[in-house]
Design an enzyme around this catalytic site. Structure first.
Site, short mmCIF file in Angstrom:
data_model
loop_
_atom_site.label_atom_id
_atom_site.label_comp_id
_atom_site.label_asym_id
_atom_site.label_seq_id
_atom_site.Cartn_x
_atom_site.Cartn_y
_atom_site.Cartn_z
CE1 TYR A 1 24.68 -54.16 -60.92
CE2 TYR A 1 25.83 -55.67 -62.13
CZ TYR A 1 25.72 -54.46 -61.85
OH TYR A 1 26.04 -53.54 -62.52
CE LYS B 1 27.35 -50.29 -63.00
NZ LYS B 1 27.75 -50.78 -64.22
#
Length: 253
Positions: free
Chosen positions: A145, A176
């Site tokens: 992220y 992810k």
């Protein structure tokens, strides 16, 4: 180094992971009387036939008997942090690869906040984990992220592709990422990830129609599936929404 196979955490090359690391990451505010109990989550994963269930070390230890009985592949998140500290984010390692293996893990996960002041420390820690996991034949999933002051003025779509590419460059088997909402940008992010497989995050609780559209776009963009938590276990009928998600992921509906 052993060859790395994703077959234990995928079905016909696709994946649906049930994520439950939010208790550490967000505190108890995400929970109600039902989903605060890890056994409730394990039951959803079991009945929904998920490819993996994501827990932090503590739940993986305390509920190990229930996890093994469910026969849902365990994915242990090796690092984490709370959301209380408001400085540049870093999630330190809390569990070792060996501990995860002893708990029965079929894969391990690790979060990196690219753009954070502590990015380099996370990279170093990840490399040690990736090396050890691969030596023991365990796949590594990277939660990547973009965070911190360095990325505040960057375009979200560019950061999404950067996160995906970072995963490839550091040797993650699956990454992810958070979908920013534009199909062509996600398609480019998946291409940027190369042979690293991409799953999207379910993210915050959203409307069912919006969620299913995002999943349809993710599959069309080349993702192998998603890692979803709150949009399933906060749902009033978690097994029904699971069924609808699986129809998109595997049946192309």
């Amino acid at each position: 180094m052993k060859s790395i196979s994703l077959s234990k955490i995928t079905t016909r090359g696709k994946a649906l992971f049930l994520a439950y690391d939010q208790g550490l990451e967000h505190g108890p505010s995400d929970f109600d009387d039902k989903n605060v109990d890890p056994k409730y989550i394990i039951e959803i994963a079991k009945k929904g036939k998920y490819n993996g269930i994501v827990f932090q070390k503590g739940i993986a230890e305390k509920y190990n008997q229930e996890i093994k009985a469910s026969k849902v592949p365990l994915i242990v998140k090796l690092n984490g942090k709370t959301n209380l500290f408001k400085g540049e984010p870093i999630a330190r390692q809390l569990c070792t690869v060996d501990e995860a293996i002893k708990l029965g893990a079929k894969a391990v996960g690790y979060t990196i906040y690219i753009g954070s002041d502590s990015e380099d420390e996370s990279f170093q820690e990840f490399q040690n984990i990736q090396r050890e996991a691969h030596e023991k034949g365990l796949p590594v999933i990277a939660w990547i992220y973009p965070r911190g002051k360095s990325v505040e003025k960057k375009k979200p779509e560019e950061l999404m592709a950067y996160a995906a590419r970072t995963a490839l460059e550091i040797g993650a088997d699956i990454v992810k990422i958070q979908y920013t909402g534009k199909f062509k940008d996600l398609k480019w992010a998946v291409k940027s990830a190369g042979k690293t497989k991409v799953v999207i995050a379910g993210g915050t609780k959203k409307g069912e129609k919006e969620l299913l559209i995002q999943i349809r776009e993710a599959m069309d963009a080349g993702c192998i599936g998603l890692a979803i938590g709150r949009n399933v276990w906060q749902h009033s009928k978690p097994l029904e929404i699971t069924k609808r998600i699986k129809e998109i992921v595997w049946k192309n509906k």
